[in-house]
Motif scaffolding. Sequence first.
Motif, PDB file in Angstrom:
ATOM      1  N   VAL A  14      -5.803   1.433  -6.038  1.00 34.53           N
ATOM      2  CA  VAL A  14      -6.735   0.373  -5.120  1.00 34.53           C
ATOM      3  C   VAL A  14      -6.770   1.190  -4.495  1.00 34.53           C
ATOM      4  N   ASP A  15      -8.428   1.459  -4.651  1.00 34.89           N
ATOM      5  CA  ASP A  15      -9.766   2.251  -3.901  1.00 34.89           C
ATOM      6  C   ASP A  15      -9.871   1.105  -2.178  1.00 34.89           C
ATOM      7  N   ASN A  16     -10.176   2.166  -1.606  1.00 34.54           N
ATOM      8  CA  ASN A  16     -10.416   1.659   0.216  1.00 34.54           C
ATOM      9  C   ASN A  16      -9.418   0.699   0.507  1.00 34.54           C
ATOM     10  N   SER A  17      -8.433   1.071   0.664  1.00 32.93           N
ATOM     11  CA  SER A  17      -6.925   0.117   0.512  1.00 32.93           C
ATOM     12  C   SER A  17      -6.216   0.256   1.982  1.00 32.93           C
ATOM     13  N   ALA A  18      -5.856  -0.728   2.410  1.00 36.57           N
ATOM     14  CA  ALA A  18      -4.775  -0.415   3.669  1.00 36.57           C
ATOM     15  C   ALA A  18      -3.636  -1.194   3.271  1.00 36.57           C
ATOM     16  N   LYS A  19      -2.590  -0.076   4.018  1.00 31.68           N
ATOM     17  CA  LYS A  19      -1.446  -0.756   3.257  1.00 31.68           C
ATOM     18  C   LYS A  19      -0.435  -0.711   4.379  1.00 31.68           C
ATOM     19  N   LEU A  20       0.840  -1.797   4.573  1.00 30.49           N
ATOM     20  CA  LEU A  20       1.561  -2.012   5.691  1.00 30.49           C
ATOM     21  C   LEU A  20       2.944  -1.820   4.530  1.00 30.49           C
ATOM     22  N   THR A  21       3.754  -1.509   5.376  1.00 25.01           N
ATOM     23  CA  THR A  21       5.309  -1.313   4.420  1.00 25.01           C
ATOM     24  C   THR A  21       5.892  -1.011   5.935  1.00 25.01           C
ATOM     25  N   SER A  22       6.670  -2.213   5.840  1.00 29.49           N
ATOM     26  CA  SER A  22       7.853  -2.502   6.852  1.00 29.49           C
ATOM     27  C   SER A  22       8.615  -1.405   6.926  1.00 29.49           C
ATOM     28  N   THR A  23       9.250  -0.596   8.686  1.00 28.34           N
ATOM     29  CA  THR A  23      11.200  -0.567   7.914  1.00 28.34           C
ATOM     30  C   THR A  23      12.232  -1.056   7.849  1.00 28.34           C
ATOM     31  N   ALA A  24      13.274  -0.426   6.356  1.00 27.80           N
ATOM     32  CA  ALA A  24      14.063  -1.425   6.350  1.00 27.80           C
ATOM     33  C   ALA A  24      15.016  -1.884   6.945  1.00 27.80           C
ATOM     34  N   ARG A  37      -4.876  10.377  -8.722  1.00 31.80           N
ATOM     35  CA  ARG A  37      -3.399   9.166  -8.030  1.00 31.80           C
ATOM     36  C   ARG A  37      -3.176   8.586  -7.253  1.00 31.80           C
ATOM     37  N   MET A  38      -3.350   9.588  -6.280  1.00 35.00           N
ATOM     38  CA  MET A  38      -3.574   8.865  -4.890  1.00 35.00           C
ATOM     39  C   MET A  38      -4.282   9.967  -3.753  1.00 35.00           C
ATOM     40  N   ALA A  39      -4.506   9.206  -2.502  1.00 35.25           N
ATOM     41  CA  ALA A  39      -5.114   9.551  -1.233  1.00 35.25           C
ATOM     42  C   ALA A  39      -5.332   9.307  -0.867  1.00 35.25           C
ATOM     43  N   TRP A  40      -4.732   9.370   0.477  1.00 37.28           N
ATOM     44  CA  TRP A  40      -4.314   8.685   2.099  1.00 37.28           C
ATOM     45  C   TRP A  40      -3.482   9.713   3.179  1.00 37.28           C
ATOM     46  N   GLY A  80      -7.449  -4.474  -0.115  1.00 38.09           N
ATOM     47  CA  GLY A  80      -8.223  -3.200  -0.161  1.00 38.09           C
ATOM     48  C   GLY A  80      -9.936  -3.655  -0.251  1.00 38.09           C
ATOM     49  N   PHE A  81     -10.603  -3.148   0.231  1.00 39.62           N
ATOM     50  CA  PHE A  81     -12.219  -3.561   0.309  1.00 39.62           C
ATOM     51  C   PHE A  81     -12.690  -3.871   0.204  1.00 39.62           C
ATOM     52  N   GLY A  82     -13.787  -4.390  -0.478  1.00 34.72           N
ATOM     53  CA  GLY A  82     -14.972  -4.395  -1.587  1.00 34.72           C
ATOM     54  C   GLY A  82     -15.760  -4.014  -0.987  1.00 34.72           C
ATOM     55  N   GLY A  83     -15.907  -3.772   0.241  1.00 36.17           N
ATOM     56  CA  GLY A  83     -17.357  -2.695   0.367  1.00 36.17           C
ATOM     57  C   GLY A  83     -18.833  -3.213   0.237  1.00 36.17           C
ATOM     58  N   GLN A  84     -19.051  -5.263  -0.237  1.00 34.99           N
ATOM     59  CA  GLN A  84     -20.040  -5.613  -0.518  1.00 34.99           C
ATOM     60  C   GLN A  84     -20.682  -5.970   0.480  1.00 34.99           C
ATOM     61  N   GLY A 106      -6.640   4.468   2.618  1.00 35.68           N
ATOM     62  CA  GLY A 106      -7.106   5.337   1.356  1.00 35.68           C
ATOM     63  C   GLY A 106      -7.062   4.567   0.302  1.00 35.68           C
ATOM     64  N   ARG A 107      -6.818   5.411  -1.139  1.00 35.07           N
ATOM     65  CA  ARG A 107      -6.328   5.208  -2.523  1.00 35.07           C
ATOM     66  C   ARG A 107      -4.911   5.620  -2.609  1.00 35.07           C
ATOM     67  N   GLN A 108      -4.165   4.308  -3.413  1.00 35.42           N
ATOM     68  CA  GLN A 108      -3.257   4.162  -3.220  1.00 35.42           C
ATOM     69  C   GLN A 108      -2.509   3.395  -4.303  1.00 35.42           C
ATOM     70  N   TYR A 109      -1.196   2.750  -4.635  1.00 36.35           N
ATOM     71  CA  TYR A 109      -0.893   2.533  -5.785  1.00 36.35           C
ATOM     72  C   TYR A 109      -0.523   0.590  -4.548  1.00 36.35           C
TER      73      TYR A 109
END
Length: 364
Positions: free
Chosen positions: A173-183, A108-111, A194-198, A124-127
């Motif tokens: 989304v595997d291999n992803s970087a996620k940036l979320t601002s403070t409200a 489900r998640m690993a980040w 999410g990186f494709g890695g090719q 990591g792996r995240q929504y």
Amino acid sequence: MKQLVMGLSAAAGCLLATSAFAQSSVTLYGIIDVGVQYASNAGGHAQTQETSGMFNGNRFGLRGDEDLGSNWHALFQLENGFNGNNGTFGQGTSASGSTAAVTRLFGRMAWVGLKSPWATLSLGRQYDFMYDFAPIAVSNYVGSFMHRPGTANALLGNNGSTADLDRVGGARVDNSAKLTSTAVGGFTLGALYGFGGQAGAFSNGTTQSFGLKYQHGGLLANAVWTNLKESNALSSYRTYGAGARYQFGPMRVSALYTNSTWTATGDRVDTIEFGAQYLITPAFSVAAGYFYSKPNDEKKNVILQGTRNQVGFTTTYSLSKATSVYATVDYQRAKHGYTAQIYTLSPANTDHQTMVGVGLQHFF
């Protein structure tokens, strides 16, 4: 002697100052949801069976937070999905960009991430941000059977994510970087890549997702756009939507619109839904939801064939803060001669299908 005492006092002060901000916590949490369901028509026959996750997907996880000082935090989350009726993994399927079968310990998640006073960065792996619609979607009121028809795996590839055609049920989304601002002033901005890695083809197989959320008082509103590129980069699966939820007293109502498009064929599906919940008492609630999904070319649409209408009703009674029982009824009708299929059930051999279920869920 005096210098020694002063030195020890200074050292103790440094240790105390360090411990003041180097606090950390790890929380174990989870949900176990198992029930019995009856389907009026599964391939032409009535079917009764025990099932897992009728209202909430079964999971257990670890959530960590270390205070680094100056309002900086180190975070992590590991979350496993499982089937409560037989104990098997819930997301033990092929990884993104791979045809090899894998077993995911934390499907489900690993980040891991860093939180600053301005934003949170997680890797990591995240929504993606379509999952921000989950508190608004009708499945939040009447259980997982109100998710969209499970047709997306044929196009998106099965990496242990939802098969929902618009990703609202929770596509990871595997291999992803996620940036979320403070409200700020109730507004939160987010971006995911999410990186494709090719090798030699940086953009192939990548995922981009952007979200805007506003929350103030009883109002929650979201707007999201997500794009998943195929591994050959010839086409993309794009989803976007907007929705809102409002809580006033014991009543909560919501509305949501999403669009799903497969650029290779131009096929799209528009989905509209409404949901409402009323607390009769703090422990007893009733809820209802309506779901409408329409493809632009019903006969040839590769995402979904046949317009669908579905209604659902659920009543929930809390035995305690952690344990509740529930009963749910869902009915779907497919138009223009197509067969009905409520999410997770086997297809009917007619244009309508009914599901009745009762379940028990425990949060820890």
